[in-house]
Design an enzyme around this catalytic site. Structure first.
Site, PDB file in Angstrom:
ATOM      1  N   GLY A  50       0.800  -1.224   0.000  1.00 54.20           N
ATOM      2  CA  GLY A  50       0.000   0.000   0.000  1.00 54.20           C
ATOM      3  C   GLY A  50       0.831   1.272   0.000  1.00 54.20           C
ATOM      4  N   HIS A 124      11.448   0.916   1.198  1.00 51.74           N
ATOM      5  CA  HIS A 124      11.119  -0.460   1.577  1.00 51.74           C
ATOM      6  C   HIS A 124      12.197  -1.023   2.507  1.00 51.74           C
ATOM      7  CE1 HIS A 124       7.887  -0.511  -1.237  1.00 51.74           C
ATOM      8  NE2 HIS A 124       8.609  -0.672  -2.325  1.00 51.74           N
ATOM      9  N   SER A 154      -0.512  -9.642  -4.695  1.00 50.05           N
ATOM     10  CA  SER A 154      -0.262  -8.363  -5.340  1.00 50.05           C
ATOM     11  C   SER A 154       1.090  -8.382  -6.065  1.00 50.05           C
ATOM     12  CB  SER A 154      -0.297  -7.254  -4.282  1.00 50.05           C
ATOM     13  OG  SER A 154      -0.161  -6.002  -4.871  1.00 50.05           O
TER      14      SER A 154
HETATM   15  P1  A3P Z   1      -3.464  -5.091  -5.252  1.00 45.39           P
HETATM   16  O1  A3P Z   1      -2.395  -5.589  -6.170  1.00 45.39           O
HETATM   17  O2  A3P Z   1      -3.899  -6.127  -4.266  1.00 45.39           O
HETATM   18  O3  A3P Z   1      -4.605  -4.469  -5.968  1.00 45.39           O
HETATM   19  P2  A3P Z   1       2.308  -0.708  -3.402  1.00 45.39           P
HETATM   20  O4  A3P Z   1       1.758   0.664  -3.567  1.00 45.39           O
HETATM   21  O5  A3P Z   1       3.029  -0.908  -2.111  1.00 45.39           O
HETATM   22  O6  A3P Z   1       3.047  -1.168  -4.582  1.00 45.39           O
HETATM   23  O7  A3P Z   1       1.020  -1.654  -3.227  1.00 45.39           O
HETATM   24  C1  A3P Z   1       0.145  -1.824  -4.295  1.00 45.39           C
HETATM   25  C2  A3P Z   1      -1.180  -2.340  -3.779  1.00 45.39           C
HETATM   26  O8  A3P Z   1      -1.922  -1.260  -3.182  1.00 45.39           O
HETATM   27  C3  A3P Z   1      -2.026  -2.868  -4.915  1.00 45.39           C
HETATM   28  O9  A3P Z   1      -2.806  -3.915  -4.361  1.00 45.39           O
HETATM   29  C4  A3P Z   1      -2.855  -1.647  -5.269  1.00 45.39           C
HETATM   30  O10 A3P Z   1      -4.024  -1.936  -5.980  1.00 45.39           O
HETATM   31  C5  A3P Z   1      -3.160  -1.107  -3.891  1.00 45.39           C
HETATM   32  N1  A3P Z   1      -3.537   0.302  -3.905  1.00 45.39           N
HETATM   33  C6  A3P Z   1      -3.038   1.293  -4.680  1.00 45.39           C
HETATM   34  N2  A3P Z   1      -3.652   2.450  -4.431  1.00 45.39           N
HETATM   35  C7  A3P Z   1      -4.585   2.212  -3.485  1.00 45.39           C
HETATM   36  C8  A3P Z   1      -5.561   3.012  -2.821  1.00 45.39           C
HETATM   37  N3  A3P Z   1      -5.704   4.298  -3.098  1.00 45.39           N
HETATM   38  N4  A3P Z   1      -6.335   2.413  -1.897  1.00 45.39           N
HETATM   39  C9  A3P Z   1      -6.205   1.109  -1.614  1.00 45.39           C
HETATM   40  N5  A3P Z   1      -5.311   0.297  -2.202  1.00 45.39           N
HETATM   41  C10 A3P Z   1      -4.505   0.828  -3.127  1.00 45.39           C
END
Ligand code: A3P
Length: 320
Positions: A50, A124, A154
């Site tokens: 996230g 990270h 994800s």
């Molecule tokens: P999913 O692949 O399960 O959809 P990061 O940003 O650490 O790379 O994580 C990406 C994950 O956060 C993805 O999950 C993405 O869809 C989700 N994500 C991105 N923007 C978001 C938002 N505004 N609210 C909730 N989840 C979000």
């Protein structure tokens, strides 16, 4: 010690964590050159937990219109947020991406010289590997974690979508994940590093790390937003609360809203030395998508593993 992943990437261990050689170099460079300031804000996550969302939220909290608003302003200025024109990763750089020694820099060389306001960075990096400069400063860290089974789903989808590696089967990839053999892994020690710090008050009684959970934010972003604003020293005033500022920020940064913005639907962002499709940062944004990847028996043995890994830490990973 070294390990070779199924994708042929060689990982080396540093302070208990695995890094590929690029990340290891970034880490060393940060240790050598990065100068943290007490006003800095660091957003820490394990990949795919996230990060993008957290960047959007914190950037908006920090840059929201001043309070109290001047007469005849409604607070609607938030609709001019830079989020409408920039991907969250362009607004908040990864520490790992900063180049200090010139060359074709993506982010400024002069990152140490920015003086005004709070700088926001993300990383990270595990807490245990952060540069002394950060650890010894009074800067603030927000850590966001997520159900590791959803992190796995994800990651799997993200790697496939961007073609970063030739993935084998879900079973083999999940085994690798469960062994902790990936960059920044093992994820349980990643979580515990920040968890332990979140329990400690820093010297002057000030909390250094705010520890948040993706699933809680999904359920209701408002309490998390309030915690973040308070922790960062920018609490919402009663007037702001009454005017619906918190809800406006939550809506602006919601998955649906960000996913559908032109700037996030097309193009690529260079992050962590990869070119990533902007759209791939916004896939499903759901809780429990792991059910489409893992069988109940895989999940059951993984839950047992998590119990072992977190035993005695005071941290309990809720899987459902
Ligand atoms: P999913 O692949 O399960 O959809 P990061 O940003 O650490 O790379 O994580 C990406 C994950 O956060 C993805 O999950 C993405 O869809 C989700 N994500 C991105 N923007 C978001 C938002 N505004 N609210 C909730 N989840 C979000």
């Amino acid at each position: 010690p070294q390990v070779k992943t199924q994708h042929g990437i060689v990982l080396a261990k540093y302070k208990g964590f695995w890094f590929n050689s690029n990340l290891f170099q970034s880490l060393m460079s940060l240790h050598k050159h990065f100068e943290a300031k007490d006003t800095d804000i660091f957003l820490a996550t394990f990949p795919k937990s996230g990060t993008t969302w957290l960047k959007a939220l914190v950037h908006t909290i920090i840059n929201r219109p001043p309070s109290p608003l001047p007469e005849n302003h409604s607070g609607e200025e938030i609709i001019q947020s830079p989020l409408l024109f920039s991907n969250p990763h362009q607004l908040v750089p990864f520490l790992e991406n900063i180049r200090f020694e010139g060359g074709e820099n993506y982010y400024s060389d002069d990152v140490n010289r920015i003086q005004i306001g709070s700088r926001i960075f993300s990383s990270h990096m595990p807490y245990q590997c952060l540069p002394d400069s950060i650890l010894q400063s009074n800067s603030k860290i927000i850590y966001l974690y997520r159900n590791p089974m959803d992190v796995f789903a994800s990651t799997f989808a993200f790697v496939l979508e961007n073609g970063f590696a030739k993935l084998t089967s879900v079973e083999e990839e999940f085994q690798l994940f469960s062994n902790g053999n990936q960059s920044y892994g093992p994820f349980w020690d990643h979580i515990l590093g920040y968890w332990n710090q979140s329990l400690k008050a820093h010297e002057t009684d000030k909390k250094r790390v705010l520890f948040l959970r993706y699933e809680d934010l999904k359920k209701d972003p408002n309490p998390g937003l309030k915690k973040m604003a308070e922790f960062l020293g920018f609490p919402f005033s009663v007037k702001e609360e009454e005017s619906g500022m918190i809800e406006r920020i939550a809506n602006l940064c919601s998955f649906e809203n960000l996913k559908n913005l032109e700037v996030n639907r097309k193009g690529e962002t260079e992050t962590l030395r990869f070119k990533v499709k902007n759209s791939s940062f916004f896939r499903k944004g759901e809780v429990g998508d792991w059910k489409n990847y893992l069988t109940p028996s895989m999940a059951e043995s993984f839950e047992k593993l998590m119990e072992e890994k977190f035993a005695g830490s005071g941290f309990a990973m809720e899987m459902h």
